[in-house]
Scaffold this active site. Sequence first.
Site, PDB file in Angstrom:
ATOM      1  N   VAL A   3       3.176 -29.034 -30.916  1.00 40.81           N
ATOM      2  CA  VAL A   3       1.746 -29.375 -30.977  1.00 40.81           C
ATOM      3  C   VAL A   3       1.318 -30.287 -29.819  1.00 40.81           C
ATOM      4  CG1 VAL A   3      -0.012 -30.498 -32.392  1.00 40.81           C
ATOM      5  CG2 VAL A   3       1.692 -29.009 -33.466  1.00 40.81           C
ATOM      6  N   ARG A  28      10.795 -38.881 -27.896  1.00 43.50           N
ATOM      7  CA  ARG A  28      12.102 -39.544 -27.956  1.00 43.50           C
ATOM      8  C   ARG A  28      12.919 -39.327 -26.690  1.00 43.50           C
ATOM      9  NH1 ARG A  28      13.362 -37.219 -33.876  1.00 43.50           N
ATOM     10  NH2 ARG A  28      12.856 -35.370 -32.663  1.00 43.50           N
ATOM     11  N   LYS A  61      -0.772 -33.313 -41.771  1.00 40.62           N
ATOM     12  CA  LYS A  61      -1.317 -33.176 -43.141  1.00 40.62           C
ATOM     13  C   LYS A  61      -0.533 -33.991 -44.153  1.00 40.62           C
ATOM     14  CE  LYS A  61       1.353 -29.822 -41.737  1.00 40.62           C
ATOM     15  NZ  LYS A  61       1.444 -28.715 -40.840  1.00 40.62           N
ATOM     16  N   GLY A  83      -4.335 -24.644 -39.072  1.00 39.49           N
ATOM     17  CA  GLY A  83      -4.139 -24.536 -37.615  1.00 39.49           C
ATOM     18  C   GLY A  83      -5.422 -24.340 -36.823  1.00 39.49           C
ATOM     19  N   GLU A 125       7.888 -26.416 -40.576  1.00 42.53           N
ATOM     20  CA  GLU A 125       7.958 -27.879 -40.502  1.00 42.53           C
ATOM     21  C   GLU A 125       9.374 -28.309 -40.131  1.00 42.53           C
ATOM     22  OE1 GLU A 125       5.189 -29.922 -40.906  1.00 42.53           O
ATOM     23  OE2 GLU A 125       4.338 -27.937 -40.803  1.00 42.53           O
ATOM     24  N   LYS A 163      -2.188 -29.633 -47.552  1.00 38.66           N
ATOM     25  CA  LYS A 163      -3.444 -29.114 -46.983  1.00 38.66           C
ATOM     26  C   LYS A 163      -4.501 -28.930 -48.068  1.00 38.66           C
ATOM     27  CE  LYS A 163      -0.874 -26.765 -43.339  1.00 38.66           C
ATOM     28  NZ  LYS A 163      -0.140 -25.534 -43.029  1.00 38.66           N
ATOM     29  N   GLY A 177       1.492 -22.773 -34.903  1.00 38.90           N
ATOM     30  CA  GLY A 177       1.900 -22.429 -33.537  1.00 38.90           C
ATOM     31  C   GLY A 177       1.179 -23.299 -32.519  1.00 38.90           C
TER      32      GLY A 177
HETATM   33  P1  NAP Z   1       7.932 -30.962 -33.214  1.00 35.46           P
HETATM   34  O1  NAP Z   1       7.898 -29.762 -32.360  1.00 35.46           O
HETATM   35  O2  NAP Z   1       9.167 -31.270 -33.946  1.00 35.46           O
HETATM   36  O3  NAP Z   1       7.556 -32.225 -32.290  1.00 35.46           O
HETATM   37  C1  NAP Z   1       7.638 -33.536 -32.728  1.00 35.46           C
HETATM   38  C2  NAP Z   1       7.531 -34.451 -31.524  1.00 35.46           C
HETATM   39  O4  NAP Z   1       7.549 -35.792 -31.974  1.00 35.46           O
HETATM   40  C3  NAP Z   1       8.707 -34.298 -30.531  1.00 35.46           C
HETATM   41  O5  NAP Z   1       8.209 -34.277 -29.213  1.00 35.46           O
HETATM   42  C4  NAP Z   1       9.544 -35.578 -30.743  1.00 35.46           C
HETATM   43  O6  NAP Z   1      10.159 -36.054 -29.558  1.00 35.46           O
HETATM   44  C5  NAP Z   1       8.447 -36.540 -31.160  1.00 35.46           C
HETATM   45  N1  NAP Z   1       8.969 -37.638 -31.963  1.00 35.46           N
HETATM   46  C6  NAP Z   1       9.645 -37.598 -33.121  1.00 35.46           C
HETATM   47  N2  NAP Z   1       9.927 -38.841 -33.553  1.00 35.46           N
HETATM   48  C7  NAP Z   1       9.427 -39.687 -32.628  1.00 35.46           C
HETATM   49  C8  NAP Z   1       9.396 -41.088 -32.479  1.00 35.46           C
HETATM   50  N3  NAP Z   1       9.925 -41.882 -33.397  1.00 35.46           N
HETATM   51  N4  NAP Z   1       8.790 -41.603 -31.395  1.00 35.46           N
HETATM   52  C9  NAP Z   1       8.223 -40.811 -30.465  1.00 35.46           C
HETATM   53  N5  NAP Z   1       8.208 -39.466 -30.548  1.00 35.46           N
HETATM   54  C10 NAP Z   1       8.805 -38.921 -31.614  1.00 35.46           C
HETATM   55  O7  NAP Z   1       6.747 -30.948 -34.304  1.00 35.46           O
HETATM   56  P2  NAP Z   1       5.394 -30.123 -34.231  1.00 35.46           P
HETATM   57  O8  NAP Z   1       5.623 -28.761 -34.777  1.00 35.46           O
HETATM   58  O9  NAP Z   1       4.771 -30.272 -32.901  1.00 35.46           O
HETATM   59  O10 NAP Z   1       4.533 -30.893 -35.346  1.00 35.46           O
HETATM   60  C11 NAP Z   1       3.890 -32.111 -35.083  1.00 35.46           C
HETATM   61  C12 NAP Z   1       2.866 -32.387 -36.173  1.00 35.46           C
HETATM   62  O11 NAP Z   1       1.907 -31.335 -36.197  1.00 35.46           O
HETATM   63  C13 NAP Z   1       3.434 -32.449 -37.586  1.00 35.46           C
HETATM   64  O12 NAP Z   1       2.676 -33.375 -38.324  1.00 35.46           O
HETATM   65  C14 NAP Z   1       3.187 -31.042 -38.114  1.00 35.46           C
HETATM   66  O13 NAP Z   1       3.097 -31.010 -39.524  1.00 35.46           O
HETATM   67  C15 NAP Z   1       1.844 -30.772 -37.494  1.00 35.46           C
HETATM   68  N6  NAP Z   1       1.492 -29.358 -37.344  1.00 35.46           N
HETATM   69  C16 NAP Z   1       2.368 -28.491 -36.779  1.00 35.46           C
HETATM   70  C17 NAP Z   1       1.987 -27.178 -36.590  1.00 35.46           C
HETATM   71  C18 NAP Z   1       2.898 -26.167 -35.963  1.00 35.46           C
HETATM   72  O14 NAP Z   1       2.538 -24.983 -35.938  1.00 35.46           O
HETATM   73  N7  NAP Z   1       4.045 -26.556 -35.450  1.00 35.46           N
HETATM   74  C19 NAP Z   1       0.710 -26.766 -36.982  1.00 35.46           C
HETATM   75  C20 NAP Z   1      -0.169 -27.691 -37.554  1.00 35.46           C
HETATM   76  C21 NAP Z   1       0.237 -28.996 -37.732  1.00 35.46           C
HETATM   77  P3  NAP Z   1      11.299 -35.236 -28.777  1.00 35.46           P
HETATM   78  O15 NAP Z   1      10.625 -33.963 -28.298  1.00 35.46           O
HETATM   79  O16 NAP Z   1      11.671 -36.121 -27.647  1.00 35.46           O
HETATM   80  O17 NAP Z   1      12.383 -34.975 -29.757  1.00 35.46           O
HETATM   81  N1  HSE Z   2       4.490 -25.311 -41.124  1.00 36.33           N
HETATM   82  C1  HSE Z   2       3.097 -25.059 -41.118  1.00 36.33           C
HETATM   83  C2  HSE Z   2       2.844 -23.603 -41.466  1.00 36.33           C
HETATM   84  C3  HSE Z   2       2.517 -25.380 -39.771  1.00 36.33           C
HETATM   85  O1  HSE Z   2       3.794 -22.812 -41.455  1.00 36.33           O
HETATM   86  O2  HSE Z   2       1.711 -23.253 -41.775  1.00 36.33           O
HETATM   87  C4  HSE Z   2       1.024 -25.367 -39.767  1.00 36.33           C
HETATM   88  O3  HSE Z   2       0.499 -26.404 -40.497  1.00 36.33           O
END
Ligand code: NAP
Ligand code: HSE
Length: 430
Positions: A15, A46, A107, A136, A192, A207, A304
Site C-alpha cells: 500500500v 523497517r 481497518k 480498497g 493480510e 470493515k 492490491g
Molecule cells: P505490507 O505489504 O506488509 O507492508 C507493511 C509495511 O509496513 C512494510 O513496508 C514494513 O516495512 C512496514 N512496517 C512494518 N512494521 C513497521 C514498523 N514498526 N516501523 C516502520 N515500518 C514498519 O502491508 P500492506 O499490504 O501494504 O498493508 C498495509 C495496511 O494497509 C494494512 O493496514 C492493511 O490492512 C491495509 N490494506 C491493505 C490492502 C492490500 O491490498 N494489501 C488493502 C487495503 C488496506 P518493511 O517493508 O521494511 O518490512
Molecule cells: N486483505 C484484504 C482483502 C485487503 O483481501 O480484502 C483489502 O482490505
Amino acid sequence: MSRPLSVGVAGLGTVGGGVLKVLRENADLVAARAGRPIVVTAVSARDRSKDRGVPVAGLRWYDDPVALASDPGVDVVVEAIGGSEGSARALAEATIAAGKSLVTANKALLAVHGAELAALAEAKGVSLAFEAAVAGGIPAIKALREGLAANRISRVAGILNGTCNYILTQMREHGREFADVLADAQKLGYAEADPSFDIDGIDAAHKLSILAALAFGRPVAFDSVYVEGIRRISALDIGFATELGYRIKLLGIARQTDQGIETRVHPCMVPSSAPIARVDGVFNAVVAEGNFVGRVMLEGRGAGEGPTASAMVADLIDLARGRLTPVWGAAGSALSSAPSVPMSAHVGAYYLRLMVVDRPGVIADVTAVLRDEGISLESMLQRGRSPGEAVPVVLVTHETRESAMTKALERIAALNTVMEPPALIRIEAG
Ligand code: NAP
Ligand code: HSE
C-alpha cells in the site's frame, strides 16, 4: 499554485509503495485536482535496503515511524503499516495529537480504536481519512458519508474481503483446493499479514463495523459484529449451491431492525441472479439502501497496490484542498446510541447439509427435530444411494429465528445417524 502538501509515509509495502507510485506517476493530474502539488518528503519502514519499486533516496528516512508525526516538514501522515496496536496505533495517536491529519488504510486500527481516534481528531480539528480502509479502490466511504448523506440508511451489505472472494471464486470456477488458492492471494498482495484475518472473516468484520458506523451514525462497535469465515466451505456445498441456483459469498451485512442494529459477517447463499452474486475474484461490492435514493451498488477492486493507493491519494487530495469532514459523518455529540442486536435474534432462511447414514427413518429423525423447534422446510434433496454409508442430504428452510436453528443444529448433530458436523449456510437476498 500554493505551497505543496508535504506527506510522510509510514510503511512502504504493497500500500505505502503504491501511494509513492501514484503520487509520482500522476503528479500533474493530482496537483491540478488538489490545487497544489502533493509531495512525499519523509518515509519510514523497517528495512532500508529493500527495493521498493520506486525511488526513496533523497527522502528523509525514519526507522521509528512515530518520528514522522513530529517532523516539522511533514504536514500530513500516511499510515500503511497495519495492525490495531503497536507502531500503527502509536503513530496515529502521535500524528493527531500533533495537530496533523492522518490518512490510513488500516481497518483493524479503526475498528478497534476508531472511536477514540475520531474523538481526538475532532478535538484537534484535523482529519482522520480512511477511504482505503474499506473495499480498497471503491469510494464506499465517500459514497456513504457524503453522497448518500440525505438518506436514512436501512441496510448496508457487501463483499468486503477480496481474498475470500478470490478464494471462493477460484474454488467454484476451477474446482481448486482452498489452501492452494489462499497461497495465490498472498502472492498477489491481497491477503493480510496474518491471512486468518481474511479467511476467518475478521477483516470483513473490521470493515463492516466502519460501514455500520457511517450508515447508522453511531460509534464503531466491532465487538458486536457476529463473525464466521470461509474455512468450512466445501466443494460439496459449492456444488449444491449451484444446483439450487445460488452462489456462496462471504458477506458483511448491517441492518436496522426494530430492536437496533444487526451486524454480521458470514458465508451466504445468494441467488445467482442477484447483482452481488456476479461480483467475482478480488472484486468487492457495497450495497446501500436509503429511504430516498433506493438501492445503490458500487463495485470495484477491493485490494492490491493500485486500488488501495488510489483511495489513499484521493484522501490526500481532499486534505490538500482543505476539506474537513466529520469522521463518522456527524459530530461525536450527534452520534446515535442505537443498541446492537444479538445474532440469536436474526431471522432468515437457512441451507443445511448433513452427511447421514443411508437407511430408512433417518430423515424422519431429522425432520422431527425441525418440527419440535418450529422450523418449516422449503425443500429437501438427497443425492446418491449407498446403503449403510454416508450420503449428503440438503434441507432448505423457510424464514426461521437463529436461536431455533442453533438448538435444532445441536440436536441434529447429536443424532447417531449424522456422521459429520452439519454445514449451515444462511440464505440472503443479496
Ligand atoms: P505490507 O505489504 O506488509 O507492508 C507493511 C509495511 O509496513 C512494510 O513496508 C514494513 O516495512 C512496514 N512496517 C512494518 N512494521 C513497521 C514498523 N514498526 N516501523 C516502520 N515500518 C514498519 O502491508 P500492506 O499490504 O501494504 O498493508 C498495509 C495496511 O494497509 C494494512 O493496514 C492493511 O490492512 C491495509 N490494506 C491493505 C490492502 C492490500 O491490498 N494489501 C488493502 C487495503 C488496506 P518493511 O517493508 O521494511 O518490512
Ligand atoms: N486483505 C484484504 C482483502 C485487503 O483481501 O480484502 C483489502 O482490505
